[in-house]
Design a protein around this motif. Structure first.
Motif, PDB file in Angstrom:
ATOM      1  N   MET A  86      22.043  32.317  47.094  1.00 48.31           N
ATOM      2  CA  MET A  86      22.555  31.909  45.790  1.00 48.31           C
ATOM      3  C   MET A  86      22.169  32.951  44.750  1.00 48.31           C
ATOM      4  O   MET A  86      21.102  33.556  44.828  1.00 48.31           O
ATOM      5  CB  MET A  86      21.982  30.553  45.389  1.00 48.31           C
ATOM      6  CG  MET A  86      22.358  29.412  46.327  1.00 48.31           C
ATOM      7  SD  MET A  86      24.129  29.090  46.371  1.00 48.31           S
ATOM      8  CE  MET A  86      24.424  28.577  44.671  1.00 48.31           C
ATOM      9  N   ASN A  87      23.058  33.139  43.785  1.00 48.90           N
ATOM     10  CA  ASN A  87      22.868  34.175  42.784  1.00 48.90           C
ATOM     11  C   ASN A  87      23.018  33.623  41.372  1.00 48.90           C
ATOM     12  O   ASN A  87      23.783  32.683  41.157  1.00 48.90           O
ATOM     13  CB  ASN A  87      23.922  35.279  42.959  1.00 48.90           C
ATOM     14  CG  ASN A  87      23.995  35.806  44.361  1.00 48.90           C
ATOM     15  OD1 ASN A  87      22.991  36.261  44.913  1.00 48.90           O
ATOM     16  ND2 ASN A  87      25.170  35.743  44.954  1.00 48.90           N
ATOM     17  N   TRP A  88      22.312  34.250  40.453  1.00 47.43           N
ATOM     18  CA  TRP A  88      22.539  34.042  39.018  1.00 47.43           C
ATOM     19  C   TRP A  88      23.012  35.372  38.436  1.00 47.43           C
ATOM     20  O   TRP A  88      22.381  36.408  38.650  1.00 47.43           O
ATOM     21  CB  TRP A  88      21.267  33.613  38.306  1.00 47.43           C
ATOM     22  CG  TRP A  88      20.913  32.181  38.487  1.00 47.43           C
ATOM     23  CD1 TRP A  88      19.992  31.663  39.342  1.00 47.43           C
ATOM     24  CD2 TRP A  88      21.469  31.065  37.779  1.00 47.43           C
ATOM     25  NE1 TRP A  88      19.938  30.303  39.228  1.00 47.43           N
ATOM     26  CE2 TRP A  88      20.841  29.902  38.265  1.00 47.43           C
ATOM     27  CE3 TRP A  88      22.443  30.930  36.785  1.00 47.43           C
ATOM     28  CZ2 TRP A  88      21.141  28.622  37.790  1.00 47.43           C
ATOM     29  CZ3 TRP A  88      22.747  29.666  36.307  1.00 47.43           C
ATOM     30  CH2 TRP A  88      22.094  28.534  36.814  1.00 47.43           C
ATOM     31  N   TYR A  89      24.119  35.323  37.712  1.00 46.72           N
ATOM     32  CA  TYR A  89      24.642  36.465  36.974  1.00 46.72           C
ATOM     33  C   TYR A  89      24.644  36.099  35.490  1.00 46.72           C
ATOM     34  O   TYR A  89      24.542  34.925  35.118  1.00 46.72           O
ATOM     35  CB  TYR A  89      26.088  36.781  37.386  1.00 46.72           C
ATOM     36  CG  TYR A  89      26.242  37.505  38.692  1.00 46.72           C
ATOM     37  CD1 TYR A  89      26.122  36.840  39.908  1.00 46.72           C
ATOM     38  CD2 TYR A  89      26.542  38.867  38.724  1.00 46.72           C
ATOM     39  CE1 TYR A  89      26.283  37.508  41.118  1.00 46.72           C
ATOM     40  CE2 TYR A  89      26.706  39.545  39.917  1.00 46.72           C
ATOM     41  CZ  TYR A  89      26.582  38.852  41.111  1.00 46.72           C
ATOM     42  OH  TYR A  89      26.743  39.519  42.296  1.00 46.72           O
ATOM     43  N   ARG A  90      24.803  37.132  34.664  1.00 51.17           N
ATOM     44  CA  ARG A  90      24.990  36.878  33.242  1.00 51.17           C
ATOM     45  C   ARG A  90      25.966  37.904  32.671  1.00 51.17           C
ATOM     46  O   ARG A  90      26.126  38.989  33.213  1.00 51.17           O
ATOM     47  CB  ARG A  90      23.678  36.931  32.474  1.00 51.17           C
ATOM     48  CG  ARG A  90      23.042  38.307  32.370  1.00 51.17           C
ATOM     49  CD  ARG A  90      21.689  38.216  31.674  1.00 51.17           C
ATOM     50  NE  ARG A  90      21.065  39.523  31.532  1.00 51.17           N
ATOM     51  CZ  ARG A  90      19.829  39.707  31.082  1.00 51.17           C
ATOM     52  NH1 ARG A  90      19.082  38.660  30.723  1.00 51.17           N
ATOM     53  NH2 ARG A  90      19.329  40.927  30.971  1.00 51.17           N
TER      54      ARG A  90
ATOM     55  N   THR B   8      20.481  37.148  25.588  1.00 48.51           N
ATOM     56  CA  THR B   8      21.602  36.315  25.149  1.00 48.51           C
ATOM     57  C   THR B   8      22.846  36.647  25.962  1.00 48.51           C
ATOM     58  O   THR B   8      23.263  37.797  26.052  1.00 48.51           O
ATOM     59  CB  THR B   8      21.884  36.543  23.656  1.00 48.51           C
ATOM     60  OG1 THR B   8      20.759  36.089  22.900  1.00 48.51           O
ATOM     61  CG2 THR B   8      23.131  35.788  23.212  1.00 48.51           C
ATOM     62  N   ALA B   9      23.422  35.623  26.591  1.00 50.04           N
ATOM     63  CA  ALA B   9      24.568  35.826  27.467  1.00 50.04           C
ATOM     64  C   ALA B   9      25.042  34.470  27.983  1.00 50.04           C
ATOM     65  O   ALA B   9      24.365  33.454  27.808  1.00 50.04           O
ATOM     66  CB  ALA B   9      24.193  36.716  28.653  1.00 50.04           C
ATOM     67  N   VAL B  10      26.183  34.497  28.632  1.00 51.75           N
ATOM     68  CA  VAL B  10      26.607  33.348  29.437  1.00 51.75           C
ATOM     69  C   VAL B  10      26.077  33.576  30.849  1.00 51.75           C
ATOM     70  O   VAL B  10      26.289  34.643  31.432  1.00 51.75           O
ATOM     71  CB  VAL B  10      28.132  33.190  29.453  1.00 51.75           C
ATOM     72  CG1 VAL B  10      28.529  32.006  30.327  1.00 51.75           C
ATOM     73  CG2 VAL B  10      28.669  33.027  28.039  1.00 51.75           C
TER      74      VAL B  10
ATOM     75  N   VAL C 285      19.296  33.653  22.390  1.00 51.99           N
ATOM     76  CA  VAL C 285      17.907  33.882  21.996  1.00 51.99           C
ATOM     77  C   VAL C 285      17.915  34.472  20.592  1.00 51.99           C
ATOM     78  O   VAL C 285      18.341  35.614  20.389  1.00 51.99           O
ATOM     79  CB  VAL C 285      17.180  34.816  22.980  1.00 51.99           C
ATOM     80  CG1 VAL C 285      15.709  34.938  22.608  1.00 51.99           C
ATOM     81  CG2 VAL C 285      17.350  34.314  24.405  1.00 51.99           C
ATOM     82  N   SER C 286      17.465  33.714  19.638  1.00 52.68           N
ATOM     83  CA  SER C 286      17.559  34.146  18.248  1.00 52.68           C
ATOM     84  C   SER C 286      16.572  33.374  17.396  1.00 52.68           C
ATOM     85  O   SER C 286      16.227  32.230  17.703  1.00 52.68           O
ATOM     86  CB  SER C 286      18.986  33.910  17.743  1.00 52.68           C
ATOM     87  OG  SER C 286      19.084  34.161  16.358  1.00 52.68           O
ATOM     88  N   TRP C 287      16.172  34.015  16.287  1.00 55.06           N
ATOM     89  CA  TRP C 287      15.325  33.315  15.328  1.00 55.06           C
ATOM     90  C   TRP C 287      16.130  32.343  14.483  1.00 55.06           C
ATOM     91  O   TRP C 287      15.588  31.523  13.787  1.00 55.06           O
ATOM     92  CB  TRP C 287      14.613  34.322  14.422  1.00 55.06           C
ATOM     93  CG  TRP C 287      13.556  35.103  15.116  1.00 55.06           C
ATOM     94  CD1 TRP C 287      13.580  36.417  15.450  1.00 55.06           C
ATOM     95  CD2 TRP C 287      12.290  34.618  15.559  1.00 55.06           C
ATOM     96  NE1 TRP C 287      12.412  36.772  16.074  1.00 55.06           N
ATOM     97  CE2 TRP C 287      11.603  35.688  16.150  1.00 55.06           C
ATOM     98  CE3 TRP C 287      11.665  33.354  15.511  1.00 55.06           C
ATOM     99  CZ2 TRP C 287      10.335  35.555  16.700  1.00 55.06           C
ATOM    100  CZ3 TRP C 287      10.397  33.225  16.055  1.00 55.06           C
ATOM    101  CH2 TRP C 287       9.752  34.319  16.643  1.00 55.06           C
ATOM    102  N   GLY C 288      17.430  32.485  14.528  1.00 57.84           N
ATOM    103  CA  GLY C 288      18.238  31.647  13.657  1.00 57.84           C
ATOM    104  C   GLY C 288      18.464  32.333  12.327  1.00 57.84           C
ATOM    105  O   GLY C 288      17.968  33.428  12.068  1.00 57.84           O
ATOM    106  N   GLN C 289      19.228  31.695  11.479  1.00 58.17           N
ATOM    107  CA  GLN C 289      19.600  32.352  10.236  1.00 58.17           C
ATOM    108  C   GLN C 289      18.508  32.259   9.184  1.00 58.17           C
ATOM    109  O   GLN C 289      18.557  32.937   8.167  1.00 58.17           O
ATOM    110  CB  GLN C 289      20.903  31.762   9.671  1.00 58.17           C
ATOM    111  CG  GLN C 289      20.741  30.461   8.904  1.00 58.17           C
ATOM    112  CD  GLN C 289      20.632  29.264   9.822  1.00 58.17           C
ATOM    113  OE1 GLN C 289      20.494  29.403  11.037  1.00 58.17           O
ATOM    114  NE2 GLN C 289      20.714  28.076   9.253  1.00 58.17           N
TER     115      GLN C 289
END
Length: 130
Positions: free
Chosen positions: A34-38, A94-96, A118-122
Motif C-alpha cells: 500500500m502506498n501514500w502519495y501527495r 500541504t497537499a492532497v 499546514v498553516s498558521w492561519g490568517q
C-alpha cells in the motif's frame, strides 16, 4: 470493485501532527503493498510512503526523502486499513494525500484524496490603545 477511502486530513499548524487513514475494500488487502502519495498545488504527484505486504520483505517501509524521520506508515490487516502518521508538519507538506494500490496486472487504484493544510492561519489583529 476496489475502493480506497481516505480520511483524517485537515488544517494544522506547523509542528503539529495528523494521522491519515485509508480504508480498503474489494481486493485481498493483506497481499498487496500500500502506498501514500501527495500532490501539492502546481506540483507533480509524489510517493510519500510505501509498506510491503508479504514475502521476505513483509512490513518493510519506504519513505520519500522529504518526510523521512517525520512520517510513519503502518497497516492493520484485520481492519483493511493503512495509516500515515505525520509529525512535525511543515507548510511544504500541504497537499492532497492519496491512498494507492497497484493490482497484479499493473492497474493503479486511487482514493478520492484528503486535503492536508499546514498553516498558521490568517491571524487576527489585536490593537491596544489608551
Amino acid at each position: 470493485q476496489v475502493q480506497l477511502v481516505e480520511s483524517g486530513g485537515g488544517l494544522v499548524q506547523p509542528g503539529g501532527s495528523l494521522r491519515l487513514s485509508c480504508a480498503a475494500s474489494g481486493f485481498t488487502y493483506g497481499t498487496y503493498s500500500m502506498n501514500w502519495y501527495r500532490q501539492g498545488s502546481g506540483k507533480e504527484r509524489e510517493l510519500v510512503a510505501r509498506i510491503i505486504s508479504s514475502g521476505n520483505n513483509a512490513g518493510w517501509t519506504y519513505y520519500g526523502d522529504s518526510v523521512k524521520g517525520r512520517f510513519s506508515i503502518s497497516r492493520d490487516n484485520a481492519k483493511n486499513t493503512v495509516y500515515l502518521q505525520m509529525n512535525s508538519l511543515k507548510p511544504e507538506d500541504t497537499a492532497v494525500y492519496y491512498c494507492n494500490v497497484v493490482s497484479t496486472y499493473g492497474t493503479n487504484y486511487w482514493g478520492q484524496g484528503t486535503q492536508v493544510t499546514v498553516s498558521w492561519g490568517q491571524g487576527t489583529q489585536v490593537t491596544v490603545s489608551s
